[in-house]
Design an enzyme around this catalytic site. Structure first.
Site, PDB file in Angstrom:
ATOM      1  CE  LYS A 131      57.560  58.375  40.063  1.00 52.99           C
ATOM      2  NZ  LYS A 131      56.931  57.883  41.280  1.00 52.99           N
ATOM      3  CG  HIS A 171      54.997  63.650  41.225  1.00 53.23           C
ATOM      4  ND1 HIS A 171      55.462  62.995  42.351  1.00 53.23           N
ATOM      5  CD2 HIS A 171      54.553  62.692  40.382  1.00 53.23           C
ATOM      6  CE1 HIS A 171      55.317  61.687  42.176  1.00 53.23           C
ATOM      7  NE2 HIS A 171      54.767  61.478  40.985  1.00 53.23           N
ATOM      8  CB  SER A 230      51.019  50.835  42.112  1.00 50.77           C
ATOM      9  OG  SER A 230      51.975  51.233  43.066  1.00 50.77           O
TER      10      SER A 230
END
Ligand code: PGA
Length: 251
Positions: free
Chosen positions: A11, A96, A214
């Site tokens: 990111k 995304h 995660s």
């Protein structure tokens, strides 16, 4: 046999020095026996140098995090698929959830990006995923089916072979709350059945479907062991070499 992937989606994180040392450390520690393709997806500005570093060892490559929906021209700040491809990059992430929500990317825009990427021979890491509300009201399977039908399921078979699907439940991205291995496996098996219905079983068996949301060393083993899960798209845990290396070593 379908390929396995560990893809680090950085990111908008890391400085140049941090980026280069993370990559160097990962490449030096991971040996050639790892059975997954390892892909770094840094911000555009670091792609060239990281791509060069990845040439040192087989199994490592780089991905762009995005590409323009346009071919070329007066689009200040944009980066085209042709530029990405000409810099020796082989993958691009499209769809995304952060781009869909923060940058209002619609299916129409995603389809233009997909066309640009395919025309420039990039492999596409195509993301799909449902919100917490959609998970809780039990519409999550339909949501994913619609996301895929409106985009990559419109492709012909030959183009579809360039697609890796990343299932990323939005409620698990960056929240520390991961899908259970059962929830992830259910969705991945469902996605595979959709591919089979839309194309055929052979294509379905050979499409890599990876999980994101995660993932970290403490929870990923069980997820990656599921039959229909071919690796992970890793955000937070790809930003430090020890977590990322531990994830790679699960393969
Ligand atoms: P996360 O991000 O691992 O930090 O949840 C995953 C992603 O957004 O690709």
């Amino acid at each position: 046999m379908r390929k396995k992937y560990i893809i680090g989606n950085w990111k908008m994180n890391l400085s140049k020095n941090e980026a280069l040392s993370l990559v160097k450390e990962t490449i030096s520690v991971v040996d050639g026996n790892v059975k997954a393709n390892i892909v770094f997806a840094p911000p555009f500005i670091f792609l060239n140098e990281i791509s060069d570093l990845c040439k040192i060892k087989s199994g490592f490559s780089v991905s762009a995090q995005d590409c323009s929906s346009n071919e070329l021209g007066a689009f200040t700040g944009e980066v085209s698929s042709k530029m990405i491809s000409s810099a020796g990059v082989s993958y691009v992430i499209i769809g995304h959830s952060e781009r869909r929500s923060n940058f209002k990317e619609t299916d129409e825009i995603l389809n233009l990006k997909i066309q640009q990427a395919l025309q420039n021979k990039l492999q596409i890491i195509f993301c799909c995923g449902e919100t917490l509300e959609q998970r809780e009201n039990d519409s999550y399977l339909d949501i994913i089916s619609t996301q895929l039908s409106n985009t990559i399921f419109k492709l012909g078979v030959d183009s579809f072979k360039n697609i890796i699907i990343a299932y990323e439940p939005i409620w698990a991205i960056g929240t520390g709350k991961t899908a259970s291995s059962l929830q992830a496996q259910e969705m991945h098996a469902y996605i595979r059945s959709l591919i089979s219905n839309n194309f055929d079983k052979n294509i379905s068996d050979n499409t890599s479907v990876i999980y994101g949301g995660s993932c970290k060393p403490s929870n990923a083993k069980e997820i990656f062991e599921q039959d229909d899960i071919d690796g992970g798209l890793i955000g937070g845990a790809s930003l430090n070499s020890s977590d990322f290396i531990s994830l790679i070593k699960l393969f």
